[in-house]
Design an enzyme around this catalytic site. Sequence first.
Site, short mmCIF file in Angstrom:
data_model
loop_
_atom_site.label_atom_id
_atom_site.label_comp_id
_atom_site.label_asym_id
_atom_site.label_seq_id
_atom_site.Cartn_x
_atom_site.Cartn_y
_atom_site.Cartn_z
N TYR A 52 0.85 -1.20 0.00
CA TYR A 52 0.00 0.00 0.00
C TYR A 52 0.88 1.25 0.00
CZ TYR A 52 -2.92 3.68 2.08
OH TYR A 52 -3.54 4.87 2.36
N PHE A 81 -2.17 9.80 8.48
CA PHE A 81 -2.34 8.45 9.02
C PHE A 81 -3.81 8.11 9.19
CE2 PHE A 81 2.10 8.53 10.49
CZ PHE A 81 2.48 7.32 9.97
N ASN A 82 -4.32 8.39 10.39
CA ASN A 82 -5.66 7.92 10.71
C ASN A 82 -6.67 9.04 10.60
OD1 ASN A 82 -4.91 5.20 11.43
ND2 ASN A 82 -3.90 6.13 13.18
#
Length: 322
Positions: free
Chosen positions: A138, A166-167
């Site tokens: 990924y 990131f999140n």
Amino acid sequence: MVTGAAGFIGSVVTERLIEAGHQVVAFDSLKYGHRAAVHPEAIWVQGDLRDDHAVRTALEQNQVEAVMHLAAEAYIDLAATDPGMFFDVNTSGGHILLAAMRDLRINKIVNSSTAACYGEPKKLPIQEDDPKHPVNAYGESKLQFEQQVKWHHLSHGLKHISLRYFNACGASKTRGEARDRETHIIPILLDVAIGKRPQFHLFGADYDTPDGTCIRDYVHVVDIADAHILALSKLDEIGERAYNLGCNEGFSNREVVQAVREVTGHEIPVVIGNRRPGDPARLVASNERAKSELGWKPSFTNLAEMIETTWVWRSAHPNGYA
Ligand SMILES: NC(=O)c1ccc[n+]([C@@H]2O[C@H](COP(=O)([O-])OP(=O)(O)OC[C@H]3O[C@@H](n4cnc5c(N)ncnc54)[C@H](O)[C@@H]3O)[C@@H](O)[C@H]2O)c1
């Protein structure tokens, strides 16, 4: 045109663009996204990034001026068993998009990249020029797309900003996270709170962190969407650049669990399991460059407040967009 406009982040990017007065072509294959997540004022095109004709037609017929590229294979847990899928969509599909943009003289792209490009950081918080050694297909495929864009910039002046984060978490008032197969910690915890899962499985509590669990960066989806819009407005001035969208400090998995307990009032039973291979102890990105150059200032920094927005959305949409 927003690619991946029916997905979690793309749907909020589309919503914020329309609220800011832009006309938006929403392009998505619906492999993971939801038609109902797409703002009704967007021009809807169902198409696959790997379909050269579909991409060119959508760009040309709608006289697209700029692209926000979010369509991707992003289920990291599948990267070990099916790496080719990530290169097929994220790298080759990205090539098709860039070639069509070059031929149609569309020279602006804001790219949704990822902190997975960095791999395991040697120092924290991660800065944009730090080494990039992705640890899964990924991250590698997304980094390869960034590299393609750089060469399009050098060869014919494509203006390009990549936003690495990131999140993504949280929800807007009308759009939230609704995946058929969920792998993200906050929606999984909320599944426990609404009774869809019996307990939360925590991957490892023996990391070298204060409470033994992994620490990650969380950024609210509306702040991410607004960074895309800021980036679009600065493309002419900036030309080519990458920015981290981080929060400088992260939250541990136990802190996330505790915040979900506080927001939902549910006890959230936790089962501690083994570590997942390839999960670094801490991943936290610096946002100094995005703040100083884009003028980006995240409006959400409090974890419970971010989770609260997801909880409000999930409570109103217990079955997602179904
Ligand atoms: N969610 C996160 O925490 C996070 C973190 C860092 C980066 N990102 C990046 O943000 C972007 C959006 O992520 P998301 O969380 O909204 O994921 P998502 O899966 O909800 O959205 C991705 C969208 O792309 C569409 N898509 C997939 N393959 C396609 C193809 N071949 N052609 C056209 N459309 C296709 C899917 O149908 C889906 O609607 C991705 O590029 C991802 O790499 C996400």
